[in-house]
Design an enzyme around this catalytic site. Sequence first.
Site, short mmCIF file in Angstrom:
data_model
loop_
_atom_site.label_atom_id
_atom_site.label_comp_id
_atom_site.label_asym_id
_atom_site.label_seq_id
_atom_site.Cartn_x
_atom_site.Cartn_y
_atom_site.Cartn_z
N ASP A 1 -7.20 -3.80 -6.98
CA ASP A 1 -8.19 -2.78 -6.56
C ASP A 1 -9.33 -2.65 -7.57
O ASP A 1 -10.50 -2.57 -7.20
CB ASP A 1 -7.50 -1.42 -6.38
N SER B 1 0.84 -1.19 0.00
CA SER B 1 0.00 0.00 0.00
C SER B 1 0.88 1.24 0.00
O SER B 1 2.11 1.13 -0.13
CB SER B 1 -0.98 -0.06 1.19
N LYS C 1 3.21 1.63 -3.64
CA LYS C 1 2.52 0.96 -4.75
C LYS C 1 3.20 1.17 -6.11
O LYS C 1 3.16 0.29 -6.96
CB LYS C 1 1.07 1.46 -4.84
P1 NAD Z 1 -4.97 9.74 -4.59
O1 NAD Z 1 -4.33 10.75 -3.71
O2 NAD Z 1 -4.14 8.95 -5.53
O3 NAD Z 1 -6.10 10.48 -5.46
C1 NAD Z 1 -6.99 11.38 -4.87
C2 NAD Z 1 -8.03 11.84 -5.89
O4 NAD Z 1 -8.94 12.72 -5.25
C3 NAD Z 1 -7.44 12.61 -7.06
O5 NAD Z 1 -8.18 12.32 -8.23
C4 NAD Z 1 -7.66 14.07 -6.65
O6 NAD Z 1 -7.70 14.94 -7.76
C5 NAD Z 1 -9.00 13.97 -5.97
N1 NAD Z 1 -9.29 15.02 -5.00
C6 NAD Z 1 -8.64 15.26 -3.82
N2 NAD Z 1 -9.21 16.28 -3.18
C7 NAD Z 1 -10.26 16.70 -3.96
C8 NAD Z 1 -11.24 17.72 -3.82
N3 NAD Z 1 -11.25 18.52 -2.76
N4 NAD Z 1 -12.17 17.83 -4.80
C9 NAD Z 1 -12.16 17.01 -5.87
N5 NAD Z 1 -11.25 16.03 -6.05
C10 NAD Z 1 -10.31 15.89 -5.11
O7 NAD Z 1 -5.79 8.80 -3.62
P2 NAD Z 1 -6.25 7.28 -3.90
O8 NAD Z 1 -5.17 6.37 -3.48
O9 NAD Z 1 -6.79 7.20 -5.28
O10 NAD Z 1 -7.42 7.12 -2.84
C11 NAD Z 1 -8.67 7.78 -3.05
C12 NAD Z 1 -9.68 7.21 -2.06
O11 NAD Z 1 -9.92 5.83 -2.37
C13 NAD Z 1 -9.22 7.24 -0.60
O12 NAD Z 1 -10.31 7.65 0.17
C14 NAD Z 1 -8.87 5.78 -0.31
O13 NAD Z 1 -9.07 5.45 1.05
C15 NAD Z 1 -9.89 5.07 -1.18
N6 NAD Z 1 -9.52 3.70 -1.54
C16 NAD Z 1 -10.43 2.73 -1.26
C17 NAD Z 1 -10.14 1.43 -1.62
C18 NAD Z 1 -11.15 0.36 -1.29
O14 NAD Z 1 -10.79 -0.83 -1.34
N7 NAD Z 1 -12.38 0.71 -1.00
C19 NAD Z 1 -8.92 1.10 -2.25
C20 NAD Z 1 -8.03 2.14 -2.55
C21 NAD Z 1 -8.34 3.44 -2.18
#
Ligand code: NAD
Length: 291
Positions: free
Chosen positions: A113, A73, A77
């Site tokens: 994922d 993680s 990654k």
């Molecule tokens: P990341 O930092 O790679 O991407 C974040 C995304 O959110 C980007 O597209 C960014 O532009 C956008 N963003 C951030 N703040 C914003 C705002 N105020 N308005 C609009 N867009 C905004 O993060 P990630 O690794 O892609 O994780 C994103 C979410 O997915 C997290 O909450 C993480 O916990 C969740 N996640 C869940 C699972 C699951 O199995 N359910 C797996 C992986 C990640």
Amino acid sequence: MPDGTIRAITGHTELLGLIAYPIRHSMSPRMHNLALAELDLDYAYLAFEVDTDQLADAVTGLRALRVRGWNVSMPNKMAILPLLDDLSPAARMVGAVNTVVNDDGHLTGHVTDGIGYMTALREAGIDPAGRRITMIGAGGAGTAIAIQAALDGVERIDIFNRRDAVWPVAEHTVQTIAEQTSATAVLHDLDDIEDFRACVAASSVLANATNVGMGTLKDLSPLPDPEVLRPDLFVSDVVYSPARTLFLAQAEAAGCRTMNGLGMMLHQGAAAFELWTGTPMPLNQIRAELF
Ligand code: NAD
């Protein structure tokens, strides 16, 4: 099998694990150890706090110890890619790995994922093959989902993102989907509300793949216009803590069926579990114990 116990560790017990930083909050050790206990498989799964500066040493050690496999993680990654021998087609396209399989010292990186999200979607009764999805967010989670959706036959994926540091990543994802799948992917500025309305109107699924709705952003929704919500739109969130984000609450209020990120979490773990052990995760028991 008793709640949360692991079988007796012997000289035959093999190790599985997770390398990330920070990681102590993770549900994965509990989920995998429950599944292993349920199936009486002779492995133990542990979380290791490994930051990028110790990643190469950690991978050398895991390989040398013949550790069967591990999850990866943040922040590792992407950083782990050059340390592996092989990548699954999806991991190559996403440019990230969340699962490593160690076959006698040969390390293959996978990304589960997107598989987790698509499996959860189908489990909720939605088969988006041949249909359109609109997604908000194109970071790590969004990239994995968009690429798996394209590989699984979704006709078109409209990705909305802010013009932040993730924008070039999203441009690359759209290009990869065009070059390597039969799907169409289009990147849009999240500020373009007219574009957003038109794409959601033509989609059967609206997905939040941003972290808006959790942590310090828990009182916010990523939705630029709640008027797009209609009862036959399926609405999903990658966030699972809180279980009901403001985004999902808005969707429920408009009569939409919704899905939070727990199903994605469960199924990304199940896909990794099966890669390591060759055995499907006992999903019903895990759900009953954990969710
Ligand atoms: P990341 O930092 O790679 O991407 C974040 C995304 O959110 C980007 O597209 C960014 O532009 C956008 N963003 C951030 N703040 C914003 C705002 N105020 N308005 C609009 N867009 C905004 O993060 P990630 O690794 O892609 O994780 C994103 C979410 O997915 C997290 O909450 C993480 O916990 C969740 N996640 C869940 C699972 C699951 O199995 N359910 C797996 C992986 C990640």
